[in-house]
Design an enzyme around this catalytic site. Structure first.
Site, PDB file in Angstrom:
ATOM      1  N   HIS A 270      17.335  -4.380  33.266  1.00  0.00           N
ATOM      2  CA  HIS A 270      16.830  -5.181  31.920  1.00  0.00           C
ATOM      3  C   HIS A 270      17.700  -6.298  31.921  1.00  0.00           C
ATOM      4  O   HIS A 270      17.286  -7.282  30.876  1.00  0.00           O
ATOM      5  CB  HIS A 270      17.321  -4.479  30.760  1.00  0.00           C
TER       6      HIS A 270
HETATM    7  C1  UD1 Z   1      21.808  -6.073  25.187  1.00  0.00           C
HETATM    8  C2  UD1 Z   1      23.261  -6.827  25.911  1.00  0.00           C
HETATM    9  C3  UD1 Z   1      23.357  -6.241  27.169  1.00  0.00           C
HETATM   10  C4  UD1 Z   1      23.297  -4.621  27.349  1.00  0.00           C
HETATM   11  C5  UD1 Z   1      22.161  -4.439  26.731  1.00  0.00           C
HETATM   12  C6  UD1 Z   1      21.722  -3.007  26.726  1.00  0.00           C
HETATM   13  C7  UD1 Z   1      23.948  -8.761  24.824  1.00  0.00           C
HETATM   14  C8  UD1 Z   1      24.005 -10.162  25.222  1.00  0.00           C
HETATM   15  N1  UD1 Z   1      23.251  -8.225  25.711  1.00  0.00           N
HETATM   16  O1  UD1 Z   1      20.856  -6.570  25.850  1.00  0.00           O
HETATM   17  O2  UD1 Z   1      24.608  -6.691  27.641  1.00  0.00           O
HETATM   18  O3  UD1 Z   1      23.316  -4.415  28.649  1.00  0.00           O
HETATM   19  O4  UD1 Z   1      22.210  -4.661  25.392  1.00  0.00           O
HETATM   20  O5  UD1 Z   1      20.592  -2.470  26.523  1.00  0.00           O
HETATM   21  O6  UD1 Z   1      24.530  -8.557  23.933  1.00  0.00           O
HETATM   22  N2  UD1 Z   1      14.552  -4.718  21.598  1.00  0.00           N
HETATM   23  C9  UD1 Z   1      13.876  -3.610  20.873  1.00  0.00           C
HETATM   24  N3  UD1 Z   1      14.526  -2.699  20.257  1.00  0.00           N
HETATM   25  C10 UD1 Z   1      15.796  -2.562  20.016  1.00  0.00           C
HETATM   26  C11 UD1 Z   1      16.499  -3.669  20.815  1.00  0.00           C
HETATM   27  C12 UD1 Z   1      15.896  -4.636  21.230  1.00  0.00           C
HETATM   28  O7  UD1 Z   1      12.714  -3.574  21.143  1.00  0.00           O
HETATM   29  O8  UD1 Z   1      16.305  -1.728  19.590  1.00  0.00           O
HETATM   30  C13 UD1 Z   1      14.086  -5.660  22.403  1.00  0.00           C
HETATM   31  C14 UD1 Z   1      13.467  -7.168  21.873  1.00  0.00           C
HETATM   32  O9  UD1 Z   1      12.487  -7.495  21.950  1.00  0.00           O
HETATM   33  C15 UD1 Z   1      15.107  -8.019  21.802  1.00  0.00           C
HETATM   34  C16 UD1 Z   1      15.085  -7.581  23.401  1.00  0.00           C
HETATM   35  O10 UD1 Z   1      15.149  -6.228  23.528  1.00  0.00           O
HETATM   36  O11 UD1 Z   1      14.590  -9.067  21.646  1.00  0.00           O
HETATM   37  C17 UD1 Z   1      16.420  -7.825  23.742  1.00  0.00           C
HETATM   38  O12 UD1 Z   1      17.533  -7.289  23.045  1.00  0.00           O
HETATM   39  P1  UD1 Z   1      18.737  -7.789  22.871  1.00  0.00           P
HETATM   40  O13 UD1 Z   1      19.823  -7.032  21.868  1.00  0.00           O
HETATM   41  O14 UD1 Z   1      18.868  -9.308  22.721  1.00  0.00           O
HETATM   42  O15 UD1 Z   1      19.544  -7.714  24.185  1.00  0.00           O
HETATM   43  P2  UD1 Z   1      19.379  -6.689  25.286  1.00  0.00           P
HETATM   44  O16 UD1 Z   1      18.458  -7.138  26.309  1.00  0.00           O
HETATM   45  O17 UD1 Z   1      19.049  -5.479  24.776  1.00  0.00           O
END
Ligand code: UD1
Length: 387
Positions: free
Chosen positions: A221
């Site tokens: 991811h």
């Molecule tokens: C975040 C952390 C990363 C961790 C990961 C675990 C930061 C910078 N990154 O990355 O270190 O390894 O979490 O998962 O804090 N989304 C959903 N549902 C959710 C959450 C996210 O659909 O419940 C999707 C959204 O499209 C979002 C994308 O995932 O834009 C990324 O989510 P985000 O919280 O920005 O970062 P992660 O890639 O999950």
């Protein structure tokens, strides 16, 4: 005249994203077991919000419902970090904490640390001092800055103290306590869900997965692997080759699923050899890791969990902030080097791959050590100072 002793403010523990929950759960338990500890308060920033990314893990970890949910949701790094800060400030104003406890390296970790430190509230960082030395990783920036501004730093491996010393952080603030993630792992392992149950729940082809010599577990991811079409296609091509030798099970992070769709890369996923699942709960994930022939990942936590369980792990990154998993554990950092990955997979299939040992203090008692240090530390701070 005696003044009435003031009730100390809560120990405010922050979670935001999936890898935070398994770190905070045992710490809250250890603090609640200590009669001298102030009460704990759990704040969820809402960085992760999907049932699969959130609610299921809370249930699996028996983590109590948050006292406050800031509901920030997704956004750019600036938006997300700023929004967490804006919404966390009134929470600490309403209930001034004895200290704020943050874990790991996600945006919520840094955002809440910044709010607290500027209000003179002590900040405690669990999993301090890990460094990938790769500043293109958002988590590396979060780690560097959080460690600079916090008051108490608890580390998972001895090398972390040297990283912190080099950055000018006084070692008086640094305490090697072990790994809280492994506290959760050891407490939950007996409840791990067998992979056959996970496959049955998801209608996966158990013939494919049952008859051969096992399966490989894949979790990807990180932006460096999934955000650009070329990198993601390269990763999928390598996985496609490996899947012809060993069936692969791939629980997909929402970010990765969205990118595969956006770049039109589903055609690279051979569903006869790769089982794609939605994000799994904690107990399902433990079951999958425990019984996997090998794991291919870019997760930080899974590098640690495979080392603790003695399962071969290939880390699809150029570096790791968890060097002990390579030096002592079962981890090999392989990037997207096709030749190296193929060679490592062949070695694992032929002879089980690299053997490792469980690192020092990854013994399930790190949270107890944290409580044993933090509670008296807070009590000393609360004592009046007479001139
Ligand atoms: C975040 C952390 C990363 C961790 C990961 C675990 C930061 C910078 N990154 O990355 O270190 O390894 O979490 O998962 O804090 N989304 C959903 N549902 C959710 C959450 C996210 O659909 O419940 C999707 C959204 O499209 C979002 C994308 O995932 O834009 C990324 O989510 P985000 O919280 O920005 O970062 P992660 O890639 O999950």
């Amino acid at each position: 005249m005696h003044e009435l002793a003031q009730t100390p403010g809560p120990i405010t523990c922050v979670v935001g994203a999936r890898p935070n929950y398994m770190k905070v759960a045992p710490v809250i338990r250890a603090l609640r077991a200590d009669a001298a500890a102030p009460r704990t308060m759990l704040v969820h920033t809402g960085q992760h919000y999907d049932v699969a990314m959130n609610d299921r893990l809370f249930a699996d970890l028996k983590l109590r419902k948050p006292d406050v949910n800031l509901d920030v949701g997704s956004g750019t790094h600036a938006q997300q970090t700023a929004e967490i800060m804006r919404r966390f400030e009134p929470v600490v104003d309403a209930s001034p904490p004895s200290c704020v406890v943050v874990v790991g390296d996600v945006n919520s970790t840094l955002a809440c640390s910044l709010v607290a430190v500027k209000k003179g509230i002590p900040v405690v960082h669990i999993e301090a001092g890990l460094r990938s030395f790769d500043r293109t990783m958002p988590e590396e920036i979060n780690r560097l800055l959080t460690d600079q501004i916090c008051d108490v730093l608890y580390t998972t491996e001895r090398a972390a103290a040297e990283n912190l010393r080099r950055e000018g952080i006084s070692l008086e603030r640094v305490h090697f306590v072990g790994n809280v993630m492994i506290d959760s792992l050891l407490a939950s392992l007996q409840y791990a869900v067998p992979p056959s149950v996970v496959f049955a729940h998801n209608g996966a082809d158990t013939v494919l997965l049952g008859e051969e010599r096992g399966f490989g577990l894949v979790t990807l991811h990180r932006p460096s692997n999934v955000d650009e079409q070329g990198s993601l296609a390269q990763a999928l091509a390598i996985l496609g080759e490996i899947s012809q030798e060993l069936p692969l099970v791939c629980p997909l992070h929402p970010r990765t699923r969205e990118r595969i769709e956006r770049f039109g890369l589903w055609r690279m996923v051979d569903v006869r050899r790769m089982v794609v699942l939605p994000p799994q709960g904690y107990l399902e994930t433990l079951g999958l890791i425990k019984d996997a022939t090998l794991v291919i990942t870019d997760s930080g936590g899974i590098q640690e969990e495979t080392t603790a369980l003695g399962v071969p792990c290939l880390t699809m990154r150029e570096n790791t902030e968890r060097p002990i998993t390579v030096e002592q554990g079962t981890n090999v950092v392989v990037g997207r080097d096709r030749t190296l990955i193929r060679r490592c997979v062949a070695e694992i299939l032929a002879a089980g791959g690299k053997r490792g040992r469980v690192p020092e203090l990854w013994d399930g008692r790190a949270s107890e050590r944290i409580a044993a240090h933090l509670v008296p530390w807070l009590a000393r701070r609360a004592e009046p100072v007479y001139a």
